[in-house]
Every structure is written in structure tokens, then in C-alpha cells.
Motif scaffolding. Sequence first.
Motif, mmCIF file in Angstrom:
data_model
loop_
_atom_site.group_PDB
_atom_site.id
_atom_site.type_symbol
_atom_site.label_atom_id
_atom_site.label_comp_id
_atom_site.label_asym_id
_atom_site.label_seq_id
_atom_site.Cartn_x
_atom_site.Cartn_y
_atom_site.Cartn_z
ATOM 1 N N GLY A 75 6.315 77.835 -68.381
ATOM 2 C CA GLY A 75 6.952 77.587 -67.092
ATOM 3 C C GLY A 75 7.863 76.370 -67.096
ATOM 4 N N HIS A 76 7.463 75.293 -67.783
ATOM 5 C CA HIS A 76 8.258 74.071 -67.758
ATOM 6 C C HIS A 76 9.682 74.299 -68.261
ATOM 7 C CE1 HIS A 76 4.396 72.062 -67.195
ATOM 8 N NE2 HIS A 76 5.071 70.984 -66.874
ATOM 9 N N ASN A 77 9.811 75.057 -69.328
ATOM 10 C CA ASN A 77 11.138 75.274 -69.905
ATOM 11 C C ASN A 77 11.781 76.559 -69.407
ATOM 12 O OD1 ASN A 77 10.961 72.907 -71.678
ATOM 13 N ND2 ASN A 77 9.352 74.072 -72.694
ATOM 14 N N ASP A 78 10.972 77.548 -69.050
ATOM 15 C CA ASP A 78 11.536 78.781 -68.487
ATOM 16 C C ASP A 78 12.324 78.494 -67.224
ATOM 17 O OD1 ASP A 78 10.191 81.551 -69.752
ATOM 18 O OD2 ASP A 78 9.015 79.748 -70.096
ATOM 19 N N GLN A 79 11.847 77.541 -66.422
ATOM 20 C CA GLN A 79 12.545 77.283 -65.166
ATOM 21 C C GLN A 79 13.891 76.603 -65.398
ATOM 22 O OE1 GLN A 79 10.112 73.258 -63.804
ATOM 23 N NE2 GLN A 79 10.821 74.665 -62.271
ATOM 24 N N LYS A 80 14.100 76.065 -66.605
ATOM 25 C CA LYS A 80 15.405 75.503 -66.947
ATOM 26 C C LYS A 80 16.400 76.602 -67.305
ATOM 27 C CE LYS A 80 13.133 71.418 -68.912
ATOM 28 N NZ LYS A 80 12.867 70.670 -70.168
ATOM 29 N N GLU A 81 15.885 77.807 -67.563
ATOM 30 C CA GLU A 81 16.722 78.957 -67.906
ATOM 31 C C GLU A 81 16.365 80.102 -66.960
ATOM 32 O OE1 GLU A 81 16.983 79.859 -72.128
ATOM 33 O OE2 GLU A 81 15.991 77.957 -72.569
ATOM 34 N N PRO A 82 16.783 79.999 -65.700
ATOM 35 C CA PRO A 82 16.307 80.945 -64.680
ATOM 36 C C PRO A 82 16.670 82.397 -64.928
ATOM 37 C CG PRO A 82 18.083 79.555 -63.843
ATOM 38 C CD PRO A 82 17.672 78.968 -65.149
ATOM 39 N N ALA A 83 17.615 82.640 -65.846
ATOM 40 C CA ALA A 83 17.969 84.034 -66.134
ATOM 41 C C ALA A 83 16.890 84.730 -66.970
ATOM 42 C CB ALA A 83 19.306 84.107 -66.860
ATOM 43 N N LEU A 84 15.985 83.959 -67.577
ATOM 44 C CA LEU A 84 14.936 84.574 -68.387
ATOM 45 C C LEU A 84 14.016 85.424 -67.513
ATOM 46 C CD1 LEU A 84 13.767 81.656 -70.743
ATOM 47 C CD2 LEU A 84 15.141 83.644 -71.362
ATOM 48 N N PRO A 85 13.644 86.615 -67.981
ATOM 49 C CA PRO A 85 12.709 87.469 -67.231
ATOM 50 C C PRO A 85 11.272 86.966 -67.407
ATOM 51 C CG PRO A 85 13.344 88.561 -69.260
ATOM 52 C CD PRO A 85 14.128 87.272 -69.209
ATOM 53 N N TYR A 86 10.987 85.821 -66.818
ATOM 54 C CA TYR A 86 9.730 85.100 -67.024
ATOM 55 C C TYR A 86 8.499 85.978 -66.816
ATOM 56 C CZ TYR A 86 6.166 81.492 -65.908
ATOM 57 O OH TYR A 86 5.040 80.712 -65.844
ATOM 58 N N GLN A 87 8.425 86.606 -65.646
ATOM 59 C CA GLN A 87 7.226 87.386 -65.325
ATOM 60 C C GLN A 87 7.082 88.597 -66.249
ATOM 61 O OE1 GLN A 87 6.992 88.959 -61.270
ATOM 62 N NE2 GLN A 87 4.901 88.202 -61.140
ATOM 63 N N GLU A 88 8.176 89.229 -66.577
ATOM 64 C CA GLU A 88 8.096 90.398 -67.462
ATOM 65 C C GLU A 88 7.755 89.998 -68.896
ATOM 66 O OE1 GLU A 88 7.868 93.486 -66.356
ATOM 67 O OE2 GLU A 88 7.895 92.347 -64.484
ATOM 68 N N ASN A 89 8.237 88.838 -69.324
ATOM 69 C CA ASN A 89 7.841 88.348 -70.640
ATOM 70 C C ASN A 89 6.341 88.082 -70.693
ATOM 71 O OD1 ASN A 89 10.479 88.477 -71.542
ATOM 72 N ND2 ASN A 89 10.883 86.283 -71.328
ATOM 73 N N LEU A 90 5.817 87.480 -69.637
ATOM 74 C CA LEU A 90 4.375 87.247 -69.571
ATOM 75 C C LEU A 90 3.605 88.569 -69.549
ATOM 76 C CD1 LEU A 90 4.083 84.318 -66.973
ATOM 77 C CD2 LEU A 90 3.758 84.185 -69.454
ATOM 78 N N ARG A 91 4.138 89.547 -68.819
ATOM 79 C CA ARG A 91 3.479 90.854 -68.754
ATOM 80 C C ARG A 91 3.405 91.492 -70.150
ATOM 81 N NH1 ARG A 91 2.835 93.873 -64.209
ATOM 82 N NH2 ARG A 91 4.562 92.763 -63.186
ATOM 83 N N ALA A 92 4.479 91.351 -70.920
ATOM 84 C CA ALA A 92 4.476 91.892 -72.282
ATOM 85 C C ALA A 92 3.439 91.183 -73.144
ATOM 86 C CB ALA A 92 5.864 91.765 -72.895
ATOM 87 N N PHE A 93 3.320 89.862 -72.990
ATOM 88 C CA PHE A 93 2.293 89.128 -73.727
ATOM 89 C C PHE A 93 0.903 89.669 -73.393
ATOM 90 C CE2 PHE A 93 4.909 84.924 -74.001
ATOM 91 C CZ PHE A 93 5.618 85.434 -75.076
ATOM 92 N N VAL A 94 0.663 89.883 -72.113
ATOM 93 C CA VAL A 94 -0.641 90.389 -71.669
ATOM 94 C C VAL A 94 -0.929 91.752 -72.297
ATOM 95 C CG1 VAL A 94 -1.873 91.308 -69.655
ATOM 96 C CG2 VAL A 94 -0.768 89.061 -69.537
ATOM 97 N N GLU A 95 0.051 92.646 -72.216
ATOM 98 C CA GLU A 95 -0.147 93.996 -72.744
ATOM 99 C C GLU A 95 -0.394 93.974 -74.253
ATOM 100 O OE1 GLU A 95 3.360 96.013 -71.476
ATOM 101 O OE2 GLU A 95 2.672 96.233 -69.394
ATOM 102 N N GLU A 96 0.354 93.152 -74.971
ATOM 103 C CA GLU A 96 0.207 93.098 -76.422
ATOM 104 C C GLU A 96 -1.094 92.411 -76.838
ATOM 105 O OE1 GLU A 96 3.900 91.423 -77.825
ATOM 106 O OE2 GLU A 96 5.022 92.897 -76.635
ATOM 107 N N ALA A 97 -1.497 91.397 -76.083
ATOM 108 C CA ALA A 97 -2.780 90.753 -76.367
ATOM 109 C C ALA A 97 -3.926 91.740 -76.163
ATOM 110 C CB ALA A 97 -2.957 89.526 -75.472
ATOM 111 N N ARG A 98 -3.839 92.510 -75.105
ATOM 112 C CA ARG A 98 -4.857 93.538 -74.878
ATOM 113 C C ARG A 98 -4.832 94.590 -75.979
ATOM 114 N NH1 ARG A 98 -4.197 94.285 -68.286
ATOM 115 N NH2 ARG A 98 -6.005 92.967 -67.710
ATOM 116 N N GLY A 99 -3.625 94.951 -76.413
ATOM 117 C CA GLY A 99 -3.503 95.931 -77.480
ATOM 118 C C GLY A 99 -4.134 95.471 -78.776
ATOM 119 N N ALA A 100 -4.212 94.156 -78.967
ATOM 120 C CA ALA A 100 -4.841 93.600 -80.167
ATOM 121 C C ALA A 100 -6.353 93.449 -80.002
ATOM 122 C CB ALA A 100 -4.219 92.243 -80.493
ATOM 123 N N GLY A 101 -6.865 93.878 -78.848
ATOM 124 C CA GLY A 101 -8.300 93.807 -78.621
ATOM 125 C C GLY A 101 -8.782 92.467 -78.095
ATOM 126 N N THR A 102 -7.844 91.604 -77.692
ATOM 127 C CA THR A 102 -8.230 90.285 -77.193
ATOM 128 C C THR A 102 -8.256 90.267 -75.663
ATOM 129 O OG1 THR A 102 -5.991 89.366 -76.988
ATOM 130 C CG2 THR A 102 -7.023 89.285 -79.175
#
Length: 206
Positions: A75-102
Motif C-alpha cells: 500500500g505505501h508504494n502502490d498509492q504513489k502509482e495510483p494507476a496500478l490495479p492494487y485490489q486486483e493484484n492482491l486478489r491474484a496473490f490470494v488466488e495463487e496462494a490458495r492454489g499452492a495450498g497455503t
Amino acid sequence: MTRTVLLAGDSTVASCPAHEAPMSGWGAQLGAHLGGPVRNFAKGGATTASHRAEGLWEALLLEAGPGDVVVIQFGHNDQKEPALPYQENLRAFVEEARGAGTLPVLCTPVQRRRFDGDRLTPTHGDYPERVRALAADEGVPLIDLTAATTELYERLGPDGSAALFTHFPPGRHPLYPDGVADDTHFCFRGADEVAAIVAERLKEIA
């Protein structure tokens, strides 16, 4: 907790290089509170996009095993680049972490130390709320570090809370001969106090 905890985040989570001591992210202190293995893939300056682009996220997943816990705070650096799809990037992390069984765990960003009188001034805009909304939408455990650090700083007050951060007058510390007043990055004490908050919540979650 015997499972491995793997961390993705920015400098407020990362282990800082020796030449920046006693500056420290809370992730560097987490293992002492958990009594179990912690692998810290956080990096200073990281965003949700750069963490993936630089291969840090891939490296984290390669080390993660079923039953491990992946804690994510950006969040600290993402907010410096507001064009980044912050929430969707986090969603992808969540999905991939779950896919790895974590088990993914989302954290709202720790607060910066910005006081108006005795009250803290929020500096992250709607980014903490985006994390809260994503956690609710995906059914992901949430550690609300924005709220927890607000309470911590305000309890200590404008003067006392400075001891949590990298603050030295000129001539006090050999690595900061000209002095430093950094209200974003913790010193060892501040990192340890936030790590204790994270550890307590993780023990409840996992």
C-alpha cells in the motif's frame, strides 16, 4: 505455530540492510514472536506489481508448501502509482496462494506517523478499505494493521510514538551523522511491537 509463514510486502515489512540499522520492517522481528520459521520476501520500494515483476512472488510460491501461511501487506508504494490495479493484484496473490495450498492473510498497511494534535492523520486514502473489502469478498483472514497502529501511536502520543521510528538528532548515531526523522520506517522497537500484534493475530487465525 510450526508451519512456515511467508511474507510479501514493502519496506515496512522487509528486513533492512545493515547500513540502515536500526531501521527495520516488522517482518524481521516476527519469528521471535511466533517461535516458528518465517521467510521474508518483502522488499523496500515494492508495489503489488513490482513484487511480481521482480520474481519475488514466484520465489515465495516456490518455497511455500501446503498448510503454510502467506501474509501480504502492500500500500505505501502502490498509492504513489495510483494507476496500478492494487485490489486486483492482491486478489491474484490470494488466488495463487490458495492454489499452492497455503492460507493467505491480508494486512492493511501500517500507518505513517502523522499527527494533528493528539490524533493521527490517515495518509493511505481508501487503500486500507480496499484491503478490508477484498478480505470480506474472498473470505480471507484480515489483520487490520492500519487500525492497530493508529491505536498504538495514539496511545503513545505524538512524542512517545517517535521512539517506534528511525529518529535520531545530528551526531547521535554513527550511521545517521546528520540526523534522521523518518515517520514511515520503524526502528527495532517499533518493528518488534508491530510484529507482536501480527503474531498474536496469526495465532488466532492459524
